[in-house]
Write a protein that holds these residues in place. Structure first.
Motif, PDB file in Angstrom:
ATOM      1  N   ALA A   7       0.869  -1.278   0.044  1.00 30.42           N
ATOM      2  CA  ALA A   7      -0.003  -0.041  -0.137  1.00 30.42           C
ATOM      3  C   ALA A   7       0.904   1.001  -0.071  1.00 30.42           C
ATOM      4  O   ALA A   7       0.488   2.210  -0.723  1.00 30.42           O
ATOM      5  CB  ALA A   7      -0.922  -0.114   1.259  1.00 30.42           C
ATOM      6  N   LEU A   8       1.971   1.342   0.788  1.00 31.91           N
ATOM      7  CA  LEU A   8       2.716   2.318   0.579  1.00 31.91           C
ATOM      8  C   LEU A   8       3.581   2.449  -0.523  1.00 31.91           C
ATOM      9  O   LEU A   8       3.479   3.826  -1.069  1.00 31.91           O
ATOM     10  CB  LEU A   8       3.902   2.118   1.757  1.00 31.91           C
ATOM     11  N   PHE A  18      12.225   7.125  -3.059  1.00 31.64           N
ATOM     12  CA  PHE A  18      11.707   6.562  -1.590  1.00 31.64           C
ATOM     13  C   PHE A  18      11.688   4.920  -1.696  1.00 31.64           C
ATOM     14  O   PHE A  18      11.441   4.398  -2.656  1.00 31.64           O
ATOM     15  CB  PHE A  18      10.120   6.923  -1.608  1.00 31.64           C
ATOM     16  N   THR A  19      12.212   4.740  -0.530  1.00 36.38           N
ATOM     17  CA  THR A  19      12.288   3.076  -0.629  1.00 36.38           C
ATOM     18  C   THR A  19      11.585   2.758   1.016  1.00 36.38           C
ATOM     19  O   THR A  19      11.930   3.425   2.160  1.00 36.38           O
ATOM     20  CB  THR A  19      13.745   2.819  -0.565  1.00 36.38           C
ATOM     21  N   VAL A  20      10.677   1.751   0.956  1.00 34.77           N
ATOM     22  CA  VAL A  20      10.102   1.287   1.939  1.00 34.77           C
ATOM     23  C   VAL A  20      10.309  -0.197   2.296  1.00 34.77           C
ATOM     24  O   VAL A  20      10.767  -0.938   1.688  1.00 34.77           O
ATOM     25  CB  VAL A  20       8.436   1.096   1.733  1.00 34.77           C
ATOM     26  N   ASN A 106      -1.121   7.083   9.185  1.00 34.31           N
ATOM     27  CA  ASN A 106      -1.375   6.700   7.747  1.00 34.31           C
ATOM     28  C   ASN A 106      -0.707   7.672   6.650  1.00 34.31           C
ATOM     29  O   ASN A 106      -0.653   8.923   6.904  1.00 34.31           O
ATOM     30  CB  ASN A 106      -2.603   6.639   7.320  1.00 34.31           C
ATOM     31  N   LEU A 107       0.217   7.029   5.893  1.00 34.33           N
ATOM     32  CA  LEU A 107       0.646   8.003   4.997  1.00 34.33           C
ATOM     33  C   LEU A 107      -0.387   8.370   3.776  1.00 34.33           C
ATOM     34  O   LEU A 107      -1.009   7.522   3.464  1.00 34.33           O
ATOM     35  CB  LEU A 107       1.888   7.167   3.975  1.00 34.33           C
ATOM     36  N   ILE A 108      -0.427   9.639   3.628  1.00 40.59           N
ATOM     37  CA  ILE A 108      -1.412  10.246   2.691  1.00 40.59           C
ATOM     38  C   ILE A 108      -0.952  10.277   1.310  1.00 40.59           C
ATOM     39  O   ILE A 108      -1.397  10.281   0.184  1.00 40.59           O
ATOM     40  CB  ILE A 108      -2.109  11.581   3.261  1.00 40.59           C
ATOM     41  N   SER A 109       0.166  11.165   1.331  1.00 37.18           N
ATOM     42  CA  SER A 109       1.014  11.490   0.080  1.00 37.18           C
ATOM     43  C   SER A 109       2.479  11.537   0.110  1.00 37.18           C
ATOM     44  O   SER A 109       2.896  11.571   1.276  1.00 37.18           O
ATOM     45  CB  SER A 109       0.283  12.562  -0.564  1.00 37.18           C
TER      46      SER A 109
END
Length: 302
Positions: A7-8, A18-20, A106-109
Motif C-alpha cells: 500500500a505504501l 523513496f524506499t519502503v 497513515n501515509l496520505i501522499s
C-alpha cells in the motif's frame, strides 16, 4: 496496525527516491534520498528517525538501543508529543507525552519536486485514543526533506467541544560532545526547571552551557543555535506556533537509568524541542486548528 509495504509503495508511485523497508516485523519505515540530503521516517508516530545533508554526519540522534516495537516510544529522532507534554496533568497513569508518538499514522501522499521530498501523514481517533483523550481530532504531519528538514504538525479539533492541548516536536540533536557545545537563543528568557519543586520562573542571564542534567521549559519564541565545536558546525532550530522551548539532557546518572540509552549516550545528544508546554496550551475550538512547526539545518561554525 500499519499500512502494508504494498500500500505504501502504491501511494509513493514507485518514485525511486523513496524506499519502503521493514527493519522489524510490522514496523515499516520510508527511506528518502534527495539530491541534497537523506532521511528515514517511521509510520509509527510519523517519526523522523534520521536526517543529514549529503556528506555530513547525522543531525538527529537515535539511540542504538532504541526499540522498534509497536506501541512503544522509539528513543531518538523527532517524536511527536500530543495531546499532552510530559506526564498527564490529571492522571499519571496515562502514557507520558500522550499517544501520538506510539500510534501508527497513515501515509496520505509522498512526492519529490526539485530537491524537496514531501511526505504527509494523518492520525485520526479510535477507541484506544478515546479512552485516553475523549475528543475528536485530526492530526496532520507534513515532513519536507531537503537541505533543511521541516516538520509541521497541524492539530484540528473535529469535535463539538472546546479543549486545550500541549505538544512538542521532541527533537534529539546529534552532537560530537555535549561538553563542547555552546547553545544560543534562550539568553534573556525565563524558564521553569522541571527538576526542581520550585516552579517559579528563572531568568536565563547567559547563553546555556550544559554541565549536568537539564530539563527546562523556556518561555521563548526564539530560534536556537547549537555551536558544535567537535564537529565544526552549527545546528539551527527555527520554529513557529510555539511559545515554549524545551531543553533536555539526562546527564550521567539519569542516563544509566534509562534502559533504551547507552550509559554514555548523554554526551552525544541534546533535545531542543519546539513546544507548547507549561502554561503554553493552545485552545482548540470546534473546527479550529493550530500549527506547530520546526525547521532544522546546518550553518558553518563561526
Amino acid at each position: 496496525m500499519s499500512q502494508s509495504i504494498e500500500a505504501l509503495n502504491a501511494i509513493l508511485s514507485g518514485t525511486p527516491e523513496f524506499t519502503v523497508t521493514e527493519p522489524e516485523p510490522g514496523f515499516p519505515v520510508i527511506d528518502v534520498q534527495t539530491p541534497v540530503s537523506s532521511a528515514t521516517i517511521a509510520l509509527h508516530g510519523a517519526q523522523v528517525l534520521t536526517w543529514a545533508p549529503t556528506d555530513h554526519p547525522p543531525v538527529l540522534y537515535v539511540s542504538p538501543k532504541a526499540r522498534m516495537t509497536p506501541g512503544t516510544a522509539l528513543r531518538g529522532g523527532i517524536p511527536i508529543c500530543w495531546p499532552w507534554f510530559g506526564n498527564h496533568p490529571e492522571d499519571p497513569g496515562k502514557p507520558a507525552h500522550g499517544f501520538a508518538r506510539t500510534r501508527f499514522w497513515n501515509l496520505i501522499s509522498g512526492g519529490l519536486e526539485g530537491k524537496v521530498a514531501t511526505l504527509v501523514f494523518k492520525l485520526l481517533p479510535d477507541e484506544e485514543t478515546k479512552a485516553l483523550f475523549p475528543y475528536d481530532f485530526e492530526l496532520t504531519a507534513t515532513i519536507r526533506i531537503a537541505d533543511k528538514l521541516r516538520v509541521k504538525l497541524n492539530m484540528k479539533n473535529t469535535s463539538e467541544e472546546t479543549y486545550k492541548v500541549s505538544s512538542a516536536l521532541h527533537t534529539y540533536l546529534s552532537l560530537g560532545d555535549i561538553e563542547r557545545i555552546q547553545l544560543e537563543g534562550v539568553k534573556g528568557s525565563h524558564y521553569v526547571d522541571r527538576l526542581s519543586e520550585d516552579k517559579e520562573a528563572i531568568y536565563q542571564e547567559k547563553n546555556l552551557q550544559i554541565k549536568g542534567e537539564v530539563d527546562r521549559i523556556y518561555q521563548s519564541m526564539s530560534s536556537v543555535l547549537i555551536r558544535d565545536l567537535d564537529r565544526f558546525r552549527s545546528v539551527f532550530v527555527d520554529k513557529a506556533g510555539s511559545r515554549s522551548t524545551v531543553i533536555w539532557n539526562p546527564w550521567k546518572d539519569r542516563c544509566k537509568e534509562i534502559v533504551d540509552l547507552p550509559d554514555k549516550a548523554y554526551k552525544e545528544f541534546v533535545c531542543v524541542e519546539c513546544a507548547n508546554a507549561g502554561t503554553d496550551k493552545p485552545t482548540l475550538r470546534p473546527n479550529g486548528s493550530h500549527n506547530l512547526e520546526t525547521v532544522i539545518g546546518l550553518r558553518p561554525l563561526n
